[in-house]
Design a protein around this motif. Structure first.
Motif, PDB file in Angstrom:
ATOM      1  N   THR A  92       1.001  -1.263  -0.046  1.00  0.00           N
ATOM      2  CA  THR A  92       0.024   0.124   0.082  1.00  0.00           C
ATOM      3  C   THR A  92       0.948   1.214   0.047  1.00  0.00           C
ATOM      4  O   THR A  92       2.173   1.051   0.280  1.00  0.00           O
ATOM      5  N   ALA A 213     -10.556   2.791  -5.734  1.00  0.00           N
ATOM      6  CA  ALA A 213      -9.324   3.016  -4.996  1.00  0.00           C
ATOM      7  C   ALA A 213      -9.430   4.111  -4.203  1.00  0.00           C
ATOM      8  O   ALA A 213      -8.706   4.646  -3.360  1.00  0.00           O
ATOM      9  N   GLU A 214     -10.535   5.019  -4.151  1.00  0.00           N
ATOM     10  CA  GLU A 214     -10.843   6.256  -3.268  1.00  0.00           C
ATOM     11  C   GLU A 214     -12.229   6.683  -3.598  1.00  0.00           C
ATOM     12  O   GLU A 214     -12.928   5.948  -4.149  1.00  0.00           O
ATOM     13  N   ASP A 234     -18.087   1.227 -10.229  1.00  0.00           N
ATOM     14  CA  ASP A 234     -17.059   1.268  -9.090  1.00  0.00           C
ATOM     15  C   ASP A 234     -16.492   0.082  -9.211  1.00  0.00           C
ATOM     16  O   ASP A 234     -17.064  -1.189  -9.395  1.00  0.00           O
ATOM     17  N   ILE A 235     -15.536   0.155  -8.372  1.00  0.00           N
ATOM     18  CA  ILE A 235     -14.619  -1.138  -7.972  1.00  0.00           C
ATOM     19  C   ILE A 235     -13.905  -0.963  -6.504  1.00  0.00           C
ATOM     20  O   ILE A 235     -13.431  -0.007  -6.291  1.00  0.00           O
ATOM     21  N   GLY A 237     -11.351  -2.583  -3.105  1.00  0.00           N
ATOM     22  CA  GLY A 237     -10.733  -3.629  -2.959  1.00  0.00           C
ATOM     23  C   GLY A 237      -9.513  -2.967  -1.895  1.00  0.00           C
ATOM     24  O   GLY A 237      -9.377  -1.623  -1.969  1.00  0.00           O
ATOM     25  N   THR A 239      -5.305  -3.666  -0.675  1.00  0.00           N
ATOM     26  CA  THR A 239      -3.941  -4.672  -0.909  1.00  0.00           C
ATOM     27  C   THR A 239      -4.062  -5.811   0.188  1.00  0.00           C
ATOM     28  O   THR A 239      -3.597  -6.740  -0.214  1.00  0.00           O
ATOM     29  N   ASP A 303     -13.350   0.507   6.579  1.00  0.00           N
ATOM     30  CA  ASP A 303     -14.264   1.081   5.751  1.00  0.00           C
ATOM     31  C   ASP A 303     -15.812   0.910   6.564  1.00  0.00           C
ATOM     32  O   ASP A 303     -15.937  -0.069   6.962  1.00  0.00           O
ATOM     33  N   ARG A 327     -14.541   6.271   7.257  1.00  0.00           N
ATOM     34  CA  ARG A 327     -13.605   5.318   7.728  1.00  0.00           C
ATOM     35  C   ARG A 327     -13.682   5.259   9.322  1.00  0.00           C
ATOM     36  O   ARG A 327     -13.983   6.510   9.638  1.00  0.00           O
TER      37      ARG A 327
HETATM   38  O1  DLL Z   1      -6.872   1.147  -3.338  1.00  0.00           O
HETATM   39  C1  DLL Z   1      -7.105  -1.181  -4.183  1.00  0.00           C
HETATM   40  C2  DLL Z   1      -7.808  -0.625  -5.505  1.00  0.00           C
HETATM   41  C3  DLL Z   1      -7.273  -0.409  -6.595  1.00  0.00           C
HETATM   42  C4  DLL Z   1      -9.294  -0.619  -5.295  1.00  0.00           C
HETATM   43  C5  DLL Z   1      -7.784  -0.056  -7.683  1.00  0.00           C
HETATM   44  C6  DLL Z   1      -9.990  -0.249  -6.563  1.00  0.00           C
HETATM   45  C7  DLL Z   1      -9.222   0.082  -7.716  1.00  0.00           C
HETATM   46  P1  DLL Z   1      -5.215   0.142  -1.125  1.00  0.00           P
HETATM   47  O2  DLL Z   1      -4.194   1.116  -1.564  1.00  0.00           O
HETATM   48  O3  DLL Z   1      -4.638  -0.782  -0.146  1.00  0.00           O
HETATM   49  O4  DLL Z   1      -5.918  -0.520  -2.112  1.00  0.00           O
HETATM   50  O5  DLL Z   1      -6.485   1.170  -0.297  1.00  0.00           O
HETATM   51  C8  DLL Z   1      -7.649   0.428   0.113  1.00  0.00           C
HETATM   52  O6  DLL Z   1      -8.898   2.218  -0.409  1.00  0.00           O
HETATM   53  O7  DLL Z   1      -9.870   0.350   2.352  1.00  0.00           O
HETATM   54  C9  DLL Z   1     -10.693   2.137   0.902  1.00  0.00           C
HETATM   55  O8  DLL Z   1     -10.683   2.966   1.984  1.00  0.00           O
HETATM   56  C10 DLL Z   1     -10.415   2.604  -0.396  1.00  0.00           C
HETATM   57  N1  DLL Z   1     -11.108   2.159  -1.461  1.00  0.00           N
HETATM   58  C11 DLL Z   1     -10.732   1.286  -2.404  1.00  0.00           C
HETATM   59  N2  DLL Z   1     -11.690   1.252  -3.331  1.00  0.00           N
HETATM   60  C12 DLL Z   1     -12.569   2.155  -3.158  1.00  0.00           C
HETATM   61  C13 DLL Z   1     -13.974   2.431  -3.683  1.00  0.00           C
HETATM   62  C14 DLL Z   1      -6.702   0.034  -3.189  1.00  0.00           C
HETATM   63  N3  DLL Z   1     -14.163   2.050  -4.677  1.00  0.00           N
HETATM   64  C15 DLL Z   1      -8.501   1.499   0.716  1.00  0.00           C
HETATM   65  N4  DLL Z   1     -14.499   3.739  -2.992  1.00  0.00           N
HETATM   66  C16 DLL Z   1      -9.784   0.901   1.058  1.00  0.00           C
HETATM   67  C17 DLL Z   1     -14.229   4.129  -1.958  1.00  0.00           C
HETATM   68  C18 DLL Z   1     -12.319   2.899  -1.849  1.00  0.00           C
HETATM   69  N5  DLL Z   1     -13.015   3.960  -1.188  1.00  0.00           N
END
Ligand code: DLL
Length: 435
Positions: A92, A213-214, A234-235, A237, A239, A303, A327
């Motif tokens: 991350t 990712a946000e 939307d997607i 996830g 790490t 989350d 969060r």
């Molecule tokens: O953000 C993985 C990812 C990559 C998801 C690409 C979607 C697309 P980390 O950097 O570990 O992983 O951050 C995870 O980001 O606990 C949420 O708080 C936030 N997050 C991820 N997806 C969403 C979303 C990636 N669709 C942290 N909406 C998670 C809101 C999200 N928050």
């Protein structure tokens, strides 16, 4: 017409899915107990053995894992497979000192890419598509995850990574990209740049975007859809559970289906840890039941969201999660980077400032801004203007070094940052990302 990547799983009757989860959970708990001394100790302390876990109904008996555990056990303490069987790490962004590192066997990479393939297919992707992946590549999971999913689906994959927006648009036009994968804020920026270049959605072939990712709002979704002439999905996830693809949106665009054959989701009260009934708002907890190398049990995501089993018009029976609504810790996501206010505070103190500061986050033209106001003491204040500018520069560099993103630092006169009588308000987030 709805498209599925794996219809049997995605539309599996509830009872069958529960049976599958039951079997996989029992096996996974045994695997973790036997191979991860760190988690065995947590289970022993709670007086639970693998024999106590006979089905998903017993899940609540297991101890939780948190980000603090991951830091404690860094780097190899939660590994459940020998290194010889691991083929990849991802990590991350922007966490203090010890980053979170997740491990994958080839089997884990395959499962992860499969989850991303489901997301791409649900967004209408097939082997006829040209999929432009503009998430960051490298340690961040966004680029590699969607890249792998896109390959599986058979799309022509453009591994662009993020940045160089005009080049993104040029490739998009030259190669006729039909699907765009990136963060929602970057998608909005690409939309603006398109306009600035004198182009309209008719000049590109995009039909869908897979953005996550946000946090992002429904208003932002509409704006992106309009500026790029697409349907935006939307997607979700993280790490720790592999990366993007833990949950994905379908044509109904009302919440994300969780890949329940790989992850069991629970909602808990963040203060008491008590499991809450379906439909309650609380903290999302995941148990990965198929991962081999880094199989986290009851991992607290922090989350806040709601789960729902309401019938979905797409035909999928996988449970749905709402968009995260905030969060339960103080982590901010700024330009896709995870930032804890304490990281900034640590730098300030290291650089000789008192912890009188305020962090202001905003979103201007769909891009996040980070301003840090730091109070000087009398001694620092008597410096010359040039001296102050040099100090601001040094502090900017030190914060950038830790976070990976650059703040705008403002040094202010002594005693100008409001003192608080209760909890200090360190962060002002003006982005209004949650309704
Ligand atoms: O953000 C993985 C990812 C990559 C998801 C690409 C979607 C697309 P980390 O950097 O570990 O992983 O951050 C995870 O980001 O606990 C949420 O708080 C936030 N997050 C991820 N997806 C969403 C979303 C990636 N669709 C942290 N909406 C998670 C809101 C999200 N928050």
């Amino acid at each position: 017409m709805e498209n599925y990547w794996n219809k049997e799983i995605e539309c599996m009757p509830r009872e069958e899915m529960k049976k599958l989860q039951d079997e996989r959970l029992v096996k996974q708990v045994k695997h973790v107990y036997e191979n991860v001394p760190y988690y065995k100790k947590l289970m022993d302390e709670k007086g639970v053995t693998p024999d106590d876990i006979k089905s998903t109904d017993d899940l609540h008996k297991l101890p939780f894992l948190t980000k603090a555990d991951l830091r404690d056990a860094y780097p190899y303490g939660l590994l459940a497979k020998p290194l010889s069987e691991c083929v990849r790490i991802q990590s991350t962004s922007g966490t203090t000192g010890r980053r979170v590192v997740a491990f994958y066997t080839q089997h884990d990479v395959d499962l992860w890419e499969d989850c991303c393939a489901r997301a791409i297919t649900a967004a209408g992707g097939t082997n006829e598509d040209v999929c432009q992946v503009a998430y960051g590549y490298g340690l961040f999971t966004g680029g590699p995850g969607l890249n792998g999913g896109s390959h599986k689906v058979g799309c022509l994959t453009l591994p662009m990574s993020s940045g160089n927006t005009e080049r993104q648009i040029q490739f998009m036009r030259d190669l006729g990209s039909t699907i765009l994968c990136c963060t929602p804020s970057y998608a909005a920026y690409i939309g603006e740049t398109l306009k600035e270049m004198g182009l309209t959605p008719d000049d590109i072939k995009l039909k869908a975007g897979i953005f996550g990712a946000e946090p992002w709002t429904e208003e932002m979704r509409r704006e992106i859809e309009k500026s790029l002439g697409i349907k935006a999905y939307d997607i979700y996830g993280l790490t720790e559970t592999s990366g993007p693809g833990v949950a994905f949106e379908c044509s109904e665009q009302s919440g994300m289906h969780i890949n329940e054959d790989n992850f069991i989701a629970e909602i808990i009260d963040p203060d008491t840890g008590e499991v809450l009934p379906e439909g309650s708002k609380g903290e999302l907890v995941f148990t990965s039941i198929t991962k081999e190398a880094f199989p986290l049990l009851r991992y607290r995501t922090r989350d806040i969201c709601v789960l729902s089993r309401k019938k979905c018009s797409c035909g999928r029976t996988l449970i749905k999660m709402s968009k995260p609504m905030g969060r339960s810790d103080d982590m901010l996501i700024i330009r896709g980077v995870n930032v804890f206010p304490s990281q900034i505070e640590t730098v300030l103190i290291e650089q000789g400032y008192a912890p009188n500061y305020q962090i202001e986050v905003d979103r201007v033209n769909n891009s996040d801004t980070l301003d840090v106001y730091v109070e000087m003491n009398e001694e620092q204040f008597t410096d010359t203007v040039k001296g102050i500018q040099d100090k601001e520069k040094a502090l900017t560099a030190a914060i950038k070094q830790i976070l990976g993103i650059s703040p705008k630092v403002h040094l202010v006169s002594p005693k100008t940052i409001a003192r608080s009588e209760g909890k200090a308000v360190r962060v002002i987030d003006k982005r209004k990302l949650h309704d």
